[in-house]
Design an enzyme around this catalytic site. Structure first.
Site, PDB file in Angstrom:
ATOM      1  N   HIS A  44       0.829  -1.211   0.000  1.00 52.20           N
ATOM      2  CA  HIS A  44       0.000   0.000   0.000  1.00 52.20           C
ATOM      3  C   HIS A  44       0.865   1.264   0.000  1.00 52.20           C
ATOM      4  CE1 HIS A  44      -3.865   1.961   0.771  1.00 52.20           C
ATOM      5  NE2 HIS A  44      -3.201   2.787   1.554  1.00 52.20           N
ATOM      6  N   GLU A  88      -8.808   7.320  -4.359  1.00 51.12           N
ATOM      7  CA  GLU A  88      -8.117   6.341  -3.536  1.00 51.12           C
ATOM      8  C   GLU A  88      -9.084   5.242  -3.101  1.00 51.12           C
ATOM      9  OE1 GLU A  88      -4.370   7.327  -1.080  1.00 51.12           O
ATOM     10  OE2 GLU A  88      -6.073   7.572   0.243  1.00 51.12           O
ATOM     11  N   HIS A  90     -10.562   2.304  -0.491  1.00 52.96           N
ATOM     12  CA  HIS A  90     -10.678   1.905   0.912  1.00 52.96           C
ATOM     13  C   HIS A  90     -11.465   0.599   0.947  1.00 52.96           C
ATOM     14  CE1 HIS A  90     -10.196   3.910   5.060  1.00 52.96           C
ATOM     15  NE2 HIS A  90      -9.035   3.626   4.533  1.00 52.96           N
ATOM     16  N   HIS A  92     -10.631  -2.845   1.644  1.00 48.96           N
ATOM     17  CA  HIS A  92     -10.606  -3.822   2.728  1.00 48.96           C
ATOM     18  C   HIS A  92     -11.320  -3.318   3.979  1.00 48.96           C
ATOM     19  CE1 HIS A  92      -7.367  -5.483   0.140  1.00 48.96           C
ATOM     20  NE2 HIS A  92      -7.961  -6.599   0.479  1.00 48.96           N
ATOM     21  N   ASP A 112      -6.050  14.508   1.593  1.00 48.42           N
ATOM     22  CA  ASP A 112      -5.027  14.546   0.555  1.00 48.42           C
ATOM     23  C   ASP A 112      -5.141  15.822  -0.264  1.00 48.42           C
ATOM     24  OD1 ASP A 112      -3.637  12.233   1.039  1.00 48.42           O
ATOM     25  OD2 ASP A 112      -4.936  10.971  -0.180  1.00 48.42           O
ATOM     26  N   GLN A 309      -7.666   8.960  12.537  1.00 45.22           N
ATOM     27  CA  GLN A 309      -7.941   9.867  11.424  1.00 45.22           C
ATOM     28  C   GLN A 309      -7.778  11.329  11.832  1.00 45.22           C
ATOM     29  OE1 GLN A 309      -9.331   8.528   8.115  1.00 45.22           O
ATOM     30  NE2 GLN A 309      -7.875   7.187   9.113  1.00 45.22           N
ATOM     31  N   GLY A 525      -3.002   8.945  -8.192  1.00 44.19           N
ATOM     32  CA  GLY A 525      -3.692   7.673  -8.197  1.00 44.19           C
ATOM     33  C   GLY A 525      -3.255   6.785  -7.069  1.00 44.19           C
ATOM     34  N   SER A 528      -4.483  -0.695  -5.515  1.00 39.97           N
ATOM     35  CA  SER A 528      -4.985  -1.583  -4.480  1.00 39.97           C
ATOM     36  C   SER A 528      -4.864  -3.024  -4.973  1.00 39.97           C
ATOM     37  CB  SER A 528      -6.451  -1.243  -4.175  1.00 39.97           C
ATOM     38  OG  SER A 528      -7.004  -2.203  -3.313  1.00 39.97           O
TER      39      SER A 528
END
Lengths: 730, 225
Positions: A44, A88, A90, A92, A112, A309, A525, A528
């Site tokens: 990752h 992006e 997410h 999983h 970001d 976060q 970009g 994953s």
């Protein structure tokens, strides 16, 4: 204490990778250092399997200000304006805990974008779920949609569109890709590269908790039946704090006090500090006793690997520290200097007056393993569709069946849960070919579209890779904007499998070709990998998020037909290609055949001519022809306005299904005034573009001469029932 | 006309309302929630958003903030106060308006364009609309399901204190045209003196032809009347 094999495996590292760590350190690592290496060296964060291939993509042209490698990509849209954007995954976390997984996906991508100095102005997403008949799908859909809405609505950024698809390939591994778009002054863009020695390194935002520890490592491993147990690795989002952080950062950015800034995303404090130091070729020293903690007795290991976060790391001009603190006090956010930049080129962590880790930065960032993984060239299935034995179905039944299928159904059940208009600059919401958002206070706007075509990619990765770039380009053109640049999110299975790696390599090759030909660079970009469960990979699913520009608000158009009597023209040739089409899939459950071919020359020529016609004010409405073919696109135009259409039969096709449901590429439907027909024809002829009149706008009734006649209202009803039925409260 | 927009840290429609007010030449000030002084203003707006995150009952913490004391005083003195969406929730939580805003009956956040019908224009807020006029506005909320006791409901209905109700395009007011389960399709209410209005739909989102319609503009024009 010596690191043992089990610990190495638990950290997602291979034995030979640990041997390299020992070599770089010149000694055994301690557990904290092992954790830090694992966070930086996982797929990752390190892109270890993808880097050598990603390099092939075009990332520059005259409008690109910043390509891949920063928090997000930056492009120039004229005047002093820049657009900063990224998509992006997410995946999983969202499968383990759909609400929080999706919510924090939105939070992460917003950071970001505002880390670089942009005010976010729009959110988009691409979400893929398993089959509707899978027992988890309803719960996952509900959780993901409320999570996306819950976060974006609260921060106050409009979620203006996206795509939602269903396929059993995602049964045990859903995809949640979130895109954020921000607007900045191009002279005030902020980067993560550290500069200067002895500068204060400031921690701002939420406190650090035990949530999300090792999230990035989890995201780099495949799932098994124990995935549920991974719940504690999913972070919990707090959109309110995000809003505070956003406003505080933007306020601080007005002053000239920030030297560099980086959000704490995957691998939290570890990756943010290392990234800043490594880009600046500096060292960094942290006093972990100063890290604001949410819980008592947190260990250095937990602090460094927490993915709590809404946190940022800022390197400040030391003279501006007081002023900066005042801003964060105003917003009631933590603001703590956790020590400084150094000239040692090392990451040094102090805790309780002891050095608990000491690693050369270069070892973590530049020396991360890079693999040229073995890959097999995908075997392309030739178009061996045999349709003679298939049961004949009436064309109107096909139409209704496709329109009421999950993938083609109207998505307002989803989008009604997203605030699409907060900030009052949304000109076109979801449901069109692309969303349109005005640049605040200016006579210009951007278009945004997010697209994927997993079916095409699974059957022919290279052609599929080309196709999505083209479809994205087409969508941006269909609203009247000039396509500028894209961001991509590449969702694949395990890179350790040569077949999966082959899909990845070929998808990139396809994208590269299309991006280069269309002058449509990739500026940001995310990759994953490991999207598989019990060793079964998902379809290769690259997702593209594209941005287009309107330099004038008068040029924006949509797909709503406007006036009875107007003509609909199809631009671009129909060959009757049904391989990998919605028609074959929805009607016959056939997944055979190759995807439609991409002719880049035609694609570009057709697109530019459409844009030219729009700019000459000759187009009343426009819609691209994609999944489902002409008849579905016509129905969508009709339902958008609730006007009917009188459709003509094609002259050259005996098989109406081939004409109406083929997914040949590079095609658009445009609505024009009868009086403009000659003018439009002469322009298209001059560019050597195939076109023909396919329909005339009329009231209420959607009909094909001598074949069927349906009320538009009836189409609408069929198109709007699936989600409600699927999610009905029992 | 002077207006003040109250800004909580989680407000997110504050800029939108300011743009609409300034478009109509209001002299507007943004008032931070930590302030203890509210400048003299003809109109006070409590905007939409998520005041303090609203992890507790929406608006419950905002109702206890410094600036709200001043808003309450101004309201009691007869100043015009407009609470939109989260602002409506806050006005109810602080007691300036009665009733409660429950979770939407569908248990989902709803954001979409809806229609409302003007029930009464004899007040400071809607005098530029015609009675029974149908407007298309946008809603975006999780808790907009208005509820109150029978006595209060009768008081609202009997005294023209419900200026707007949800309806469809044709103006039909019934359970089918009710987006959130609100009692009697109520979209907004007044206090007794009609100087304080709380409403769930966002008029500021309908004040610009480029993005929407201008159905919200007459509300601001009414206030200047």
């Amino acid at each position: 204490m010596k690191i043992n094999k089990e610990q190495i495996e638990k950290h997602g590292l291979k034995l030979e990778e640990y041997n390299k760590i020992k070599e770089l350190l010149g000694r055994e690592a301690n557990l904290l250092e092992l954790g830090i290496f694992s966070a930086m060296w996982n797929e990752h964060c390190s892109y270890k399997s993808s880097k050598i291939h990603l390099k092939k993509l075009p990332t520059k042209n005259n409008i690109v200000i910043q390509g891949p490698g920063e928090n997000a990509g930056v492009i120039d849209i004229g005047d002093d304006d820049a657009i900063i954007f990224k998509i992006e995954s997410h995946n999983h976390p969202s499968f383990i805990e759909p609400y929080q997984g999706a919510a924090t996906g939105v939070g992460g991508i917003l950071r970001d974008v505002f880390t670089m100095g942009a005010r976010p102005i729009a959110l988009m997403n691409s979400i893929h779920f398993g089959s509707p008949t899978n027992k988890n799908t309803q719960n996952l859909l509900n959780g993901v949609v409320s999570g996306i809405g819950g976060y974006g609505n609260s921060v106050g950024i409009p979620t203006v569109g996206g795509e939602t698809k269903f396929n059993s390939t995602y049964n045990e591994n859903i995809l949640v890709n979130a895109m954020a778009v921000g607007h900045a002054n191009k002279k005030k863009i902020f980067y993560s590269k550290a500069k200067g020695i002895n500068k204060p390194v400031v921690y701002v935002g939420s406190k650090t908790g035990r949530d999300g520890i090792h999230g990035a490592t989890m995201a780099s491993a495949e799932f098994d039946e124990n995935s549920e147990e991974k719940k504690p690795t999913v972070q919990v989002g707090d959109p309110f704090t995000e809003k505070l952080l956003l406003e505080a950062c933007l306020e601080l950015m007005k002053e000239n006090s920030i030297i560099s800034i980086q959000d704490m995303g995957a691998a939290g404090l570890t990756s943010s500090s290392i990234e800043m130091a490594s880009k600046g070729k500096l060292g960094i020293e942290l006093n972990l006793n100063k890290v604001p903690c949410r819980e008592n007795n947190m260990s250095p290991y937990e602090m460094m690997l927490s993915e709590s976060q809404e946190r940022m790391l800022i390197i400040l001009d030391e003279k501006k520290e007081k002023k900066a603190k005042k801003i964060f006090d105003k917003w009631d956010l933590d603001f703590v200097v956790i020590v400084k930049t150094t000239d040692t080129n090392r990451l040094v962590l102090n805790f309780d007056n002891k050095i608990v880790a000491d690693i050369p930065i270069r070892a973590l960032a530049d020396e991360a393993p890079q693999y040229d993984r073995k890959w097999n060239k995908p075997k392309i299935k030739k178009n061996n569709l045999k349709r003679d034995d298939l049961k004949k179905i009436k064309i109107e039944d096909v139409l209704i069946k496709i329109l009421s299928s999950p993938d083609h159904s109207n998505k307002s059940w989803i989008t009604d849960q997203y605030d699409q208009v907060v900030m009052c600059d949304t000109i076109q919401k979801s449901g069109g070919d692309a969303a349109v958002v005005r640049i605040h206070n200016k006579n210009k706007a951007i278009s945004i579209s997010v697209d994927s075509s997993a079916h095409y990619c699974s059957s022919d990765p290279k052609s599929g890779g080309k196709q999505i770039v083209c479809e994205n380009w087409r969508n941006l053109i269909s609203v009247g904007s000039k396509p500028l640049a894209i961001t991509n999110c590449l969702n694949f299975g395990s890179p350790e499998k040569p077949d999966v790696m082959g899909e990845f390599v070929e998808c990139i090759n396809g994208m590269k070709e299309a991006c280069e030909f269309l002058n449509f660079p990739v500026v940001s970009g995310n990759v994953s990998f490991y999207n598989e469960t019990n060793s079964k990979s998902i379809f290769p699913t690259p997702v593209i998020g594209g941005i287009g520009l309107f330099d004038n608000l008068n040029k924006i158009i949509n797909m709503k037909t406007k006036k009875v009597g107007n003509l609909i023209i199809i631009v671009g040739k129909t060959f009757g290609h049904l391989g990998q089409s919605s028609f074959m899939r929805e009607i016959y459950s056939v997944n055979e055949g190759s995807p439609p071919e991409i002719n880049l020359t035609n694609e570009k020529n057709n697109g530019q001519s459409i844009l030219n016609l729009i700019n000459l004010n000759l187009v009343a409405s426009c819609h691209d022809v994609s999944s489902g073919g002409i008849l579905i696109s016509l129905a969508e135009m009709s339902m958008a306005s609730m006007l009917g259409l009188k459709i003509l039969k094609p002259k050259k096709f005996t098989d109406l299904n081939e004409y109406f449901f083929a997914e040949d590429q590079g095609r658009y439907l445009i609505e024009i005034e009868v009086d403009n027909l000659k003018k439009v024809e002469s322009i298209l002829k001059k560019s050597n573009i195939f076109y023909e009149v396919v329909a005339e706008v009329q009231n209420d009734i959607f009909e094909l001469s001598k074949t069927f006649s349906i009320k538009t209202q009836e189409l609408y009803k069929n198109n709007n029932q699936w989600f409600k039925k699927f999610n009905a409260i029992n | 006309m002077k207006s003040s927009v109250i800004v909580f840290p989680g407000s997110n429609c504050d800029r939108d309302i300011a743009v609409a007010l300034e478009k109509l030449q209001f002299k507007n000030s943004m008032i931070w929630h930590k302030e203890n002084i509210l400048p003299k203003s003809d109109l006070i707006v409590v905007p939409g958003g998520f005041s303090y995150g609203d992890y507790l009952r929406s608006g419950a913490i905002a109702a206890k903030s410094n600036i709200l004391n001043e808003v309450i005083k101004a309201g009691e003195r007869g100043s015009l106060i407009l609470g939109i969406c989260n602002g409506f929730q806050i006005l109810i939580e602080c007691g300036l308006l009665k009733g409660a805003l429950l979770r939407n009956s569908g248990l989902k956040f709803i954001s979409k364009n809806i229609f409302i019908k003007i029930q009464s224009n004899k007040n400071k807020f809607f005098n530029k609309y015609k009675k029974n006029e149908i407007l298309e506005l946008n809603i975006a909320h999780n808790e907009g399901n208005f509820f109150t006791d029978k006595k209060h409901l009768n008081e609202l209905e009997d005294n023209d204190l419900i200026p707007i109700k949800y309806c469809d395009k044709e103006g039909n007011i019934n359970p089918k045209t009710n987006p959130n389960g609100s009692l009697n399709n109520i979209a907004g209410i007044f206090n007794k003196n009609k100087n304080i209005l709380g409403m769930m739909p966002h008029p500021e989102r309908m004040a610009d032809k480029t993005c929407s319609n201008e159905d919200g503009l007459p509300l601001f024009l009414s206030l200047m009347n």
